[in-house]
Design a protein around this motif. Structure first.
Motif, PDB file in Angstrom:
ATOM      1  N   GLU A  76      -4.837 -11.889   1.206  1.00  0.00           N
ATOM      2  CA  GLU A  76      -5.631 -11.598   0.019  1.00  0.00           C
ATOM      3  C   GLU A  76      -5.773 -12.879  -0.804  1.00  0.00           C
ATOM      4  O   GLU A  76      -4.827 -13.646  -0.925  1.00  0.00           O
ATOM      5  CB  GLU A  76      -4.856 -10.536  -0.772  1.00  0.00           C
ATOM      6  N   LEU A  98      -2.403 -14.968  -0.687  1.00  0.00           N
ATOM      7  CA  LEU A  98      -1.146 -14.259  -0.433  1.00  0.00           C
ATOM      8  C   LEU A  98      -1.264 -13.708   0.975  1.00  0.00           C
ATOM      9  O   LEU A  98      -2.230 -13.011   1.286  1.00  0.00           O
ATOM     10  CB  LEU A  98      -0.959 -13.096  -1.415  1.00  0.00           C
ATOM     11  N   ARG A  99      -0.317 -14.039   1.826  1.00  0.00           N
ATOM     12  CA  ARG A  99      -0.398 -13.545   3.212  1.00  0.00           C
ATOM     13  C   ARG A  99       0.993 -13.417   3.822  1.00  0.00           C
ATOM     14  O   ARG A  99       1.947 -14.077   3.373  1.00  0.00           O
ATOM     15  CB  ARG A  99      -1.260 -14.491   4.055  1.00  0.00           C
ATOM     16  N   PHE A 109       5.757 -12.062   2.110  1.00  0.00           N
ATOM     17  CA  PHE A 109       4.460 -12.612   1.720  1.00  0.00           C
ATOM     18  C   PHE A 109       4.689 -13.974   1.100  1.00  0.00           C
ATOM     19  O   PHE A 109       5.578 -14.134   0.245  1.00  0.00           O
ATOM     20  CB  PHE A 109       3.765 -11.720   0.697  1.00  0.00           C
ATOM     21  N   HIS A 131       4.033  -7.882  -7.320  1.00  0.00           N
ATOM     22  CA  HIS A 131       2.985  -6.844  -7.250  1.00  0.00           C
ATOM     23  C   HIS A 131       2.453  -6.694  -5.830  1.00  0.00           C
ATOM     24  O   HIS A 131       2.185  -5.583  -5.370  1.00  0.00           O
ATOM     25  CB  HIS A 131       1.832  -7.185  -8.198  1.00  0.00           C
ATOM     26  N   LYS A 132       2.293  -7.810  -5.142  1.00  0.00           N
ATOM     27  CA  LYS A 132       1.824  -7.763  -3.757  1.00  0.00           C
ATOM     28  C   LYS A 132       2.791  -6.933  -2.906  1.00  0.00           C
ATOM     29  O   LYS A 132       2.379  -6.100  -2.099  1.00  0.00           O
ATOM     30  CB  LYS A 132       1.714  -9.195  -3.217  1.00  0.00           C
ATOM     31  N   ASP A 159       2.661  -3.125  -3.793  1.00  0.00           N
ATOM     32  CA  ASP A 159       1.477  -2.479  -3.194  1.00  0.00           C
ATOM     33  C   ASP A 159       1.698  -2.223  -1.706  1.00  0.00           C
ATOM     34  O   ASP A 159       1.365  -1.160  -1.184  1.00  0.00           O
ATOM     35  CB  ASP A 159       0.233  -3.369  -3.369  1.00  0.00           C
ATOM     36  N   TYR A 160       2.260  -3.224  -1.035  1.00  0.00           N
ATOM     37  CA  TYR A 160       2.503  -3.105   0.400  1.00  0.00           C
ATOM     38  C   TYR A 160       3.495  -1.968   0.691  1.00  0.00           C
ATOM     39  O   TYR A 160       3.268  -1.125   1.557  1.00  0.00           O
ATOM     40  CB  TYR A 160       3.039  -4.433   0.942  1.00  0.00           C
TER      41      TYR A 160
END
Ligand SMILES: CC(C)(COP(=O)(O)OP(=O)(O)OC[C@H]1O[C@@H](n2cnc3c(N)ncnc32)[C@H](O)[C@@H]1OP(=O)(O)O)[C@@H](O)C(=O)NCCC(=O)NCCS
Length: 169
Positions: A3, A14-15, A67, A116-117, A120-121
Motif C-alpha cells: 500500500e 508499506l509492504r 510490514f 494501523h497497517k 487492519d491486517y
C-alpha cells in the motif's frame, strides 16, 4: 497487501517483508540506536547474527506477518524506515506485535502508521486480540499503545515487562 501512503510529504510504501530484503534489513538495523534495539528486543545487542536476520526476513506468513515502511533510495534501491511484526497463536485468538522505527525518524507518525497497517491486517484475518509487551521505561510505546486503545493487563504484567491488550472485534 502493499500500500502506498503519504508520510511527511513523501510517498512511502508499506509492504510485507520478503526473503530478499536481507541486505536492506541489515542496513536498517545498523542504523538503530542501541537504546532503541534494547527497547525492541529486551536485551543489549551490538549486531544481528546472520541466522537472526534470516529469521526476521524469511517468515511463515501463516503465523507471522511483518510490514516494512520503505521509500526509494539511490540507484533504484529502497530503504527501510520501520517495521511492525506480529506473531499469532495457532488458534488465531491473539497476536503479539512489536514495532521499531529508524532512530532518526521517530516521533513523525511512522510508528502509528505501521501499527494501523498491522491492526487492519489482523482484523481482516479474524484475529481477536492484540497484545504487546513493553519495558516499563518505554514511555513512547506506552503512550502509543494507550492512544490506540490498548490497556494494561495487570495480571500479565511484571516489573520486567508491561503487557498491553486490546480487542480487535
Ligand atoms: C515506539 C516507537 C515505535 C514509536 O514510533 P514513532 O514513529 O516514534 O511514533 P509516532 O510518531 O507514530 O507517535 C505515535 C504516538 O506515540 C507516542 N509517542 C511517540 N514518541 C513519544 C515520546 N517520545 N514520548 C511520549 N510519547 C511518544 C505518542 O502518543 C504519539 O502520538 P502523538 O504524536 O499524537 O502524541 C518508536 O519510538 C521506536 O521505534 N522506539 C524504539 C523501539 C521500541 O521501543 N519499540 C516498541 C517495542 S514493542
Amino acid at each position: 497487501l502493499a500500500e502506498t501512503v503519504q508520510w511527511q510529504g513523501q510517498t512511502i510504501v508499506l509492504r510485507p517483508i520478503r526473503p530478499e530484503d536481507g541486505p536492506q534489513h541489515l542496513a536498517f538495523v545498523e542504523q538503530l540506536a542501541p537504546q532503541d534495539l534494547r527497547l525492541r528486543f529486551f536485551s543489549a545487542r551490538r549486531e544481528l547474527p546472520k541466522s537472526e536476520l534470516a529469521r526476521l526476513t524469511q517468515i511463515d506468513y501463516a503465523r507471522e506477518m511483518a510490514f516494512i515502511a520503505v521509500r526509494p533510495a539511490d540507484q533504484g534501491r529502497e530503504e527501510t524506515l520501520g517495521v511492525v511484526r506480529a506473531v499469532t497463536d495457532p488458534d488465531n485468538i491473539e497476536a503479539e506485535f512489536a514495532i521499531i522505527v529508524r532512530s532518526d525518524l521517530k516521533q513523525r507518525g511512522l510508528g502509528r502508521i505501521l501499527l494501523h497497517k498491522m491492526i487492519d491486517y489482523l482484523r481482516a484475518h479474524g484475529t481477536q486480540q492484540l497484545v504487546c509487551d513493553v519495558l516499563p521505561e518505554n514511555e513512547s510505546m506506552r503512550q502509543l499503545a494507550r492512544s490506540e486503545g490498548m490497556t494494561l493487563d495487570r495480571n500479565a504484567s511484571s516489573g520486567d515487562a508491561l503487557r498491553f491488550v486490546r480487542s480487535l472485534l
